[in-house]
Design a protein around this motif. Structure first.
Motif, PDB file in Angstrom:
ATOM      1  N   GLN A 190     -46.865 154.124 111.404  1.00 24.93           N
ATOM      2  CA  GLN A 190     -45.321 153.151 110.759  1.00 24.93           C
ATOM      3  C   GLN A 190     -44.671 153.898 109.462  1.00 24.93           C
ATOM      4  OE1 GLN A 190     -44.035 150.826 112.273  1.00 24.93           O
ATOM      5  NE2 GLN A 190     -45.662 150.775 113.860  1.00 24.93           N
ATOM      6  N   SER A 191     -45.578 154.470 108.556  1.00 31.71           N
ATOM      7  CA  SER A 191     -44.850 154.875 107.355  1.00 31.71           C
ATOM      8  C   SER A 191     -44.065 156.358 107.810  1.00 31.71           C
ATOM      9  CB  SER A 191     -46.052 155.480 106.355  1.00 31.71           C
ATOM     10  OG  SER A 191     -46.867 154.198 106.003  1.00 31.71           O
ATOM     11  N   LEU A 192     -44.758 157.128 108.793  1.00 28.10           N
ATOM     12  CA  LEU A 192     -43.863 158.061 109.219  1.00 28.10           C
ATOM     13  C   LEU A 192     -42.499 157.547 109.846  1.00 28.10           C
ATOM     14  CD1 LEU A 192     -46.765 160.320 110.543  1.00 28.10           C
ATOM     15  CD2 LEU A 192     -45.216 160.857 108.610  1.00 28.10           C
ATOM     16  N   ALA A 193     -42.665 156.538 110.509  1.00 27.05           N
ATOM     17  CA  ALA A 193     -41.436 156.301 111.622  1.00 27.05           C
ATOM     18  C   ALA A 193     -40.371 155.314 110.742  1.00 27.05           C
ATOM     19  CB  ALA A 193     -42.182 155.620 112.660  1.00 27.05           C
ATOM     20  N   ASN A 194     -40.890 154.549 109.878  1.00 22.34           N
ATOM     21  CA  ASN A 194     -40.247 153.574 109.426  1.00 22.34           C
ATOM     22  C   ASN A 194     -39.746 153.581 107.814  1.00 22.34           C
ATOM     23  OD1 ASN A 194     -39.615 152.399 111.487  1.00 22.34           O
ATOM     24  ND2 ASN A 194     -41.512 151.349 111.599  1.00 22.34           N
ATOM     25  N   GLY A 195     -40.672 154.379 107.312  1.00 21.71           N
ATOM     26  CA  GLY A 195     -40.720 154.721 105.570  1.00 21.71           C
ATOM     27  C   GLY A 195     -41.726 154.143 104.960  1.00 21.71           C
ATOM     28  N   VAL A 196     -42.141 154.479 103.643  1.00 20.16           N
ATOM     29  CA  VAL A 196     -43.250 154.076 102.958  1.00 20.16           C
ATOM     30  C   VAL A 196     -43.188 152.551 102.844  1.00 20.16           C
ATOM     31  CG1 VAL A 196     -44.206 154.083 100.529  1.00 20.16           C
ATOM     32  CG2 VAL A 196     -43.241 156.069 101.907  1.00 20.16           C
ATOM     33  N   SER A 255     -42.383 150.250 104.942  1.00 18.00           N
ATOM     34  CA  SER A 255     -42.952 149.640 106.089  1.00 18.00           C
ATOM     35  C   SER A 255     -44.585 149.668 106.109  1.00 18.00           C
ATOM     36  CB  SER A 255     -42.283 150.340 107.340  1.00 18.00           C
ATOM     37  OG  SER A 255     -41.083 149.914 106.973  1.00 18.00           O
ATOM     38  N   GLY A 256     -44.799 151.032 105.918  1.00 17.94           N
ATOM     39  CA  GLY A 256     -46.294 151.332 105.648  1.00 17.94           C
ATOM     40  C   GLY A 256     -47.230 150.299 104.682  1.00 17.94           C
ATOM     41  N   ILE A 257     -46.456 149.902 103.539  1.00 18.52           N
ATOM     42  CA  ILE A 257     -47.095 148.995 102.704  1.00 18.52           C
ATOM     43  C   ILE A 257     -47.048 147.566 103.182  1.00 18.52           C
ATOM     44  CG2 ILE A 257     -46.754 148.086 100.368  1.00 18.52           C
ATOM     45  CD1 ILE A 257     -47.783 151.001 100.248  1.00 18.52           C
ATOM     46  N   ALA A 258     -46.044 147.401 103.926  1.00 17.17           N
ATOM     47  CA  ALA A 258     -46.166 146.058 104.482  1.00 17.17           C
ATOM     48  C   ALA A 258     -47.244 145.858 105.158  1.00 17.17           C
ATOM     49  CB  ALA A 258     -44.527 145.768 104.996  1.00 17.17           C
ATOM     50  N   THR A 302     -59.538 149.056  99.665  1.00 16.25           N
ATOM     51  CA  THR A 302     -58.602 149.349 100.923  1.00 16.25           C
ATOM     52  C   THR A 302     -57.322 149.283 100.583  1.00 16.25           C
ATOM     53  OG1 THR A 302     -60.562 148.213 102.256  1.00 16.25           O
ATOM     54  CG2 THR A 302     -58.140 148.427 103.368  1.00 16.25           C
ATOM     55  N   LEU A 303     -56.588 148.578  99.734  1.00 14.64           N
ATOM     56  CA  LEU A 303     -55.299 148.573  99.324  1.00 14.64           C
ATOM     57  C   LEU A 303     -55.205 149.814  98.922  1.00 14.64           C
ATOM     58  CD1 LEU A 303     -52.725 146.873  98.969  1.00 14.64           C
ATOM     59  CD2 LEU A 303     -53.505 146.173  96.810  1.00 14.64           C
ATOM     60  N   LEU A 304     -55.814 150.335  97.653  1.00 19.89           N
ATOM     61  CA  LEU A 304     -55.577 151.832  97.261  1.00 19.89           C
ATOM     62  C   LEU A 304     -55.708 152.635  98.246  1.00 19.89           C
ATOM     63  CD1 LEU A 304     -57.660 151.224  94.023  1.00 19.89           C
ATOM     64  CD2 LEU A 304     -55.137 151.348  93.918  1.00 19.89           C
ATOM     65  N   VAL A 305     -56.782 152.919  99.157  1.00 15.76           N
ATOM     66  CA  VAL A 305     -56.667 153.836  99.961  1.00 15.76           C
ATOM     67  C   VAL A 305     -55.642 153.984 101.127  1.00 15.76           C
ATOM     68  CG1 VAL A 305     -58.016 154.919 101.719  1.00 15.76           C
ATOM     69  CG2 VAL A 305     -59.101 154.205  99.638  1.00 15.76           C
ATOM     70  N   PHE A 306     -55.467 152.767 101.570  1.00 15.63           N
ATOM     71  CA  PHE A 306     -54.429 152.623 102.745  1.00 15.63           C
ATOM     72  C   PHE A 306     -53.082 152.829 102.085  1.00 15.63           C
ATOM     73  CE2 PHE A 306     -56.503 150.045 106.382  1.00 15.63           C
ATOM     74  CZ  PHE A 306     -57.478 150.961 106.403  1.00 15.63           C
ATOM     75  N   GLY A 307     -52.694 152.205 100.801  1.00 12.54           N
ATOM     76  CA  GLY A 307     -51.685 152.474 100.283  1.00 12.54           C
ATOM     77  C   GLY A 307     -51.060 154.207  99.758  1.00 12.54           C
ATOM     78  N   GLY A 308     -52.315 154.584  99.552  1.00 18.75           N
ATOM     79  CA  GLY A 308     -52.183 156.166  99.364  1.00 18.75           C
ATOM     80  C   GLY A 308     -51.666 156.808 100.710  1.00 18.75           C
ATOM     81  N   ILE A 309     -52.418 156.484 101.638  1.00 16.94           N
ATOM     82  CA  ILE A 309     -52.084 156.940 103.001  1.00 16.94           C
ATOM     83  C   ILE A 309     -50.548 156.497 103.304  1.00 16.94           C
ATOM     84  CG2 ILE A 309     -52.366 156.643 105.639  1.00 16.94           C
ATOM     85  CD1 ILE A 309     -55.271 155.999 105.046  1.00 16.94           C
ATOM     86  N   ALA A 310     -50.139 155.728 103.180  1.00 18.02           N
ATOM     87  CA  ALA A 310     -48.582 155.211 103.222  1.00 18.02           C
ATOM     88  C   ALA A 310     -47.856 155.942 102.436  1.00 18.02           C
ATOM     89  CB  ALA A 310     -48.126 153.850 103.167  1.00 18.02           C
ATOM     90  N   VAL A 311     -48.124 156.119 101.301  1.00 23.06           N
ATOM     91  CA  VAL A 311     -47.144 156.953 100.327  1.00 23.06           C
ATOM     92  C   VAL A 311     -47.232 158.551 100.827  1.00 23.06           C
ATOM     93  CG1 VAL A 311     -47.079 157.683  97.916  1.00 23.06           C
ATOM     94  CG2 VAL A 311     -47.249 155.338  98.203  1.00 23.06           C
ATOM     95  N   LEU A 312     -48.454 158.916 100.997  1.00 23.67           N
ATOM     96  CA  LEU A 312     -48.465 160.307 101.332  1.00 23.67           C
ATOM     97  C   LEU A 312     -48.563 160.556 102.842  1.00 23.67           C
ATOM     98  CD1 LEU A 312     -51.322 161.029  98.707  1.00 23.67           C
ATOM     99  CD2 LEU A 312     -49.006 161.346  98.455  1.00 23.67           C
ATOM    100  N   SER A 313     -47.900 159.889 103.546  1.00 19.71           N
ATOM    101  CA  SER A 313     -48.054 159.779 105.003  1.00 19.71           C
ATOM    102  C   SER A 313     -47.564 161.159 105.580  1.00 19.71           C
ATOM    103  CB  SER A 313     -47.238 158.697 105.631  1.00 19.71           C
ATOM    104  OG  SER A 313     -45.864 158.539 105.221  1.00 19.71           O
ATOM    105  N   GLY A 314     -46.412 161.764 104.967  1.00 22.67           N
ATOM    106  CA  GLY A 314     -45.709 162.910 105.467  1.00 22.67           C
ATOM    107  C   GLY A 314     -46.858 164.182 105.082  1.00 22.67           C
ATOM    108  N   SER A 315     -47.194 164.032 104.073  1.00 19.14           N
ATOM    109  CA  SER A 315     -48.237 165.204 103.759  1.00 19.14           C
ATOM    110  C   SER A 315     -49.569 165.211 104.455  1.00 19.14           C
ATOM    111  CB  SER A 315     -48.539 165.066 102.232  1.00 19.14           C
ATOM    112  OG  SER A 315     -47.464 165.366 101.318  1.00 19.14           O
ATOM    113  N   ILE A 316     -50.209 163.886 104.614  1.00 20.86           N
ATOM    114  CA  ILE A 316     -51.263 163.820 105.494  1.00 20.86           C
ATOM    115  C   ILE A 316     -50.984 164.196 106.823  1.00 20.86           C
ATOM    116  CG2 ILE A 316     -52.892 161.951 106.396  1.00 20.86           C
ATOM    117  CD1 ILE A 316     -52.489 160.658 103.749  1.00 20.86           C
TER     118      ILE A 316
END
Length: 217
Positions: free
Chosen positions: A38-44, A46-49, A169-183
């Motif tokens: 969702q972060s990749l498709a709709n932006g960070v 959206s991933g945070i939501a 979980t919030l910290l890890v998943f939030g990091g995944i959303a922010v760094l989605s492109g790099s991941i």
């Protein structure tokens, strides 16, 4: 009052719980893959939501666990041991499922991901979590072995574990959303990443199962 609370805590147990929670959150699964796509498709945002929805749903499972298992602990040591034995067996089963699974990490392309508003994504994440019985079973398997105080009420302890799990979980998943492109680029360029995460999950599940069996009430 607060000093009494903090003095009653076994910090090594809480630290072990936090580290284990982080490793589990990092391991590829339906929830963090959904956050990533969702972060990749709709932006960070959206991933945070999605992340906020998933984490909020954990509060429901924590409440069910806190009041249900706390009552069992009051009534019977034998029943509580049976819960921990069930939890250990379930975690061994999860380790076996991961061991038998494909180690590759397959991410759908951003074009195939359904686009939704942030409000809808929050509620999608929330309902994904709350209505998934596997989450309830996992909480039941995971939390009882990490009760961290002989003085504090068990309901309070389960809520502390629940909020700590949610924060990690919030910290890890939030990091995944922010760094989605790099991941996404990293996993595509390093196919052995899935293999490493697969064995990390197997080791973590088996480690928790062993800890549950040897831990005291």
């Amino acid at each position: 009052m607060l000093s009494l609370f903090f003095s009653a805590i076994n910090y090594p147990i809480l630290t072990g719980f936090a580290v284990t929670s982080a490793l589990l959150a990092l391991s590829p699964g339906p929830d963090n893959i959904f956050v990533l796509t969702q972060s990749l498709a709709n932006g960070v945002k959206s991933g945070i939501a999605v992340v906020l929805g998933l984490v909020s749903g954990c509060l429901v499972h924590t409440t069910l666990l806190a009041f249900g298992v706390s009552e069992v602990i009051k009534r019977s040591d034998t029943l509580f041991f049976a819960i921990k034995a069930f939890g250990a067996a379930y975690l061994v089963y999860l380790a076996y499922k991961v061991f038998k699974s494909d180690a590759s990490i397959n991410l759908p392309s951003s074009e195939t991901v359904k686009r939704r508003g942030q409000n809808k994504l929050f509620w999608t994440g929330f309902t994904m979590n709350v209505l998934n019985p596997k989450v309830t079973i996992f909480f039941l398997a995971f939390f009882p072995g990490f009760l961290f105080s002989e003085e504090l009420n068990t309901v309070i302890q389960f809520y502390v574990l629940g909020f700590l799990f949610m924060a990690v979980t919030l910290l890890v998943f939030g990091g995944i959303a922010v760094l989605s492109g790099s991941i996404s680029r990293f996993t595509q360029q390093n196919p052995r990443t899935g293999f490493l995460f697969k064995w990390m999950q197997v080791i973590v599940f088996l480690g928790i199962a062993l800890y549950l069996l040897i831990s005291d009430k």
